[in-house]
Scaffold this motif. Structure first.
Motif, short mmCIF file in Angstrom:
data_model
loop_
_atom_site.label_atom_id
_atom_site.label_comp_id
_atom_site.label_asym_id
_atom_site.label_seq_id
_atom_site.Cartn_x
_atom_site.Cartn_y
_atom_site.Cartn_z
N ALA A 60 -8.43 11.40 -11.04
CA ALA A 60 -7.57 12.26 -10.23
C ALA A 60 -8.17 13.65 -10.09
O ALA A 60 -8.63 14.24 -11.08
CB ALA A 60 -6.18 12.35 -10.86
N LEU A 65 -1.71 14.17 -10.50
CA LEU A 65 -1.96 12.82 -9.98
C LEU A 65 -2.55 11.89 -11.04
O LEU A 65 -2.85 10.74 -10.75
CB LEU A 65 -2.89 12.88 -8.76
CG LEU A 65 -2.34 13.58 -7.53
CD1 LEU A 65 -3.37 13.59 -6.42
CD2 LEU A 65 -1.04 12.94 -7.06
N SER A 66 -2.70 12.38 -12.25
CA SER A 66 -3.32 11.57 -13.30
C SER A 66 -2.37 10.59 -13.96
O SER A 66 -2.80 9.74 -14.74
CB SER A 66 -3.98 12.47 -14.35
OG SER A 66 -3.00 13.24 -15.00
N HIS A 88 -7.79 11.55 -3.61
CA HIS A 88 -7.72 10.62 -4.74
C HIS A 88 -7.83 9.17 -4.27
O HIS A 88 -8.59 8.38 -4.84
CB HIS A 88 -6.40 10.86 -5.49
CG HIS A 88 -6.26 10.11 -6.77
ND1 HIS A 88 -7.23 10.08 -7.75
CD2 HIS A 88 -5.22 9.39 -7.26
CE1 HIS A 88 -6.81 9.36 -8.77
NE2 HIS A 88 -5.59 8.92 -8.49
#
Length: 119
Positions: A60, A65-66, A88
């Motif tokens: 990410a 967004l991880s 991503h």
């Protein structure tokens, strides 16, 4: 040591990444005088994404967004979130479209990597 010499990589660097690859199941440890490491499956069954994620973790570009659920307090009002999601997705689709076998063939043939991903 063979990989280190053949690829021009330091043994110390390989000693740092091999445990991650082994722990993720991508490499098998072989004991004994002729021991070392070997692939746990065929080269065409490994995506570059599998390998990068095993070594680097999530790919990410931003922390929110991880994880599967974005719990960032600014997600609803973030002006750039869609851009980062798009980046991503493109990165993941590309690294998952290239296999270890593709890289090996490109290296030995001198031809560029042929990916199913279209830019």
């Amino acid at each position: 040591r063979d990989i280190s010499a053949r690829q021009g990589l330091s043994v110390k660097y390989l000693e740092q990444i091999v445990p991650s690859l082994s722990k993720s199941g991508l490499l098998l440890s072989v004991r004994g005088p002729q021991g070392g490491y070997k692939l746990s499956r065929k080269p065409q069954e490994y995506t570059i994404g599998d390998i990068l994620r095993a070594i680097e973790g999530n790919l990410a570009p931003i922390a929110c967004l991880s994880t599967e659920v974005n719990d960032c307090e600014h997600a609803d009002t973030c002006a750039t979130l869609q851009f980062w999601k798009g980046l991503h997705n493109v990165v993941n689709e590309y690294v998952d479209s290239v296999t270890l076998d593709d890289l090996a063939h490109a290296a030995t043939s001198g031809n560029p990597i042929e990916s199913s991903y279209k830019f």
